[in-house]
Design an enzyme around this catalytic site. Structure first.
Site: not given
Length: 189
Positions: A9, A51, A98, A140
């Site tokens: 991320d 993300d 995701k 994360c």
């Protein structure tokens, strides 16, 4: 061992100036790129997660609690969802997306362009160890490392190549990861 590097991320919304910017995020992007410039060859595979929210339901809130609900971030089609420009993406073999319609923290919840989840994707390529870097150490990165260990991969977090949101939550995340058998090296930004 066959090892993969997972870059978690490193997106504009998670770096300074983003909707959920983490101090040290841009420096982490640069540090990961420098590391890949000298060390990418030691990995059988280098992948990233991102993300990429369209309608994640209760994950977004106008009054976030920063535990289960968050300000809107990394939205499909918005600039903040892009990788930070200081992250050199040429080393990335695959990107695992995701959170499109749900909250998602771990790279292991992400899907490759062909729809495969990360764990089976790695297993079909003979990977048995993963090293994790990225943003944020206490969210994360933590979730990815814990899932990596749960999935049976020998898991290491390179803390020098991560950035945490808060010192307290980062310290708790490190304790939790170590308690789950994750190897930790260095210290987060």
């Amino acid at each position: 061992m066959t090892t993969a590097l997972i870059v978690v991320d490193v997106q504009l919304d998670f770096c300074e100036g983003g909707s959920m910017g983490v101090d040290g995020g841009a420096a982490t992007a640069s540090a990961i790129s420098a590391y890949l410039g000298t060390s990418a060859g030691r990995y059988a595979h280098v992948v990233a997660s991102r993300d990429y929210h369209e309608d994640p339901g209760d994950h977004f809130s106008s009054t976030p609690d920063f535990v289960d609900t968050w300000p809107p971030h990394c939205r499909l089609g918005h600039p903040g969802a892009a990788f930070h420009p200081d992250l050199d993406v040429k080393h990335l073999e695959e990107v695992f997306t995701k959170g499109r319609f749900e909250a998602a923290y771990s790279a292991f919840e992400g899907r490759a362009t062909d729809g495969h989840l990360l764990a089976p994707w790695l297993r079909t390529r003979g990977v048995d160890a993963v090293e994790v870097v990225g943003i944020a150490t206490d969210h994360c990165v933590r979730a990815t490392a814990l899932d990596g260990a749960r999935e049976g991969f020998a898991t290491t977090v390179l803390l020098d190549l991560t950035a945490g949101v808060l010192p307290e939550t980062t310290a708790r995340a490190q304790q939790e990861m170590a308690g789950a058998g994750v190897t930790l090296t260095g210290s987060p930004r």
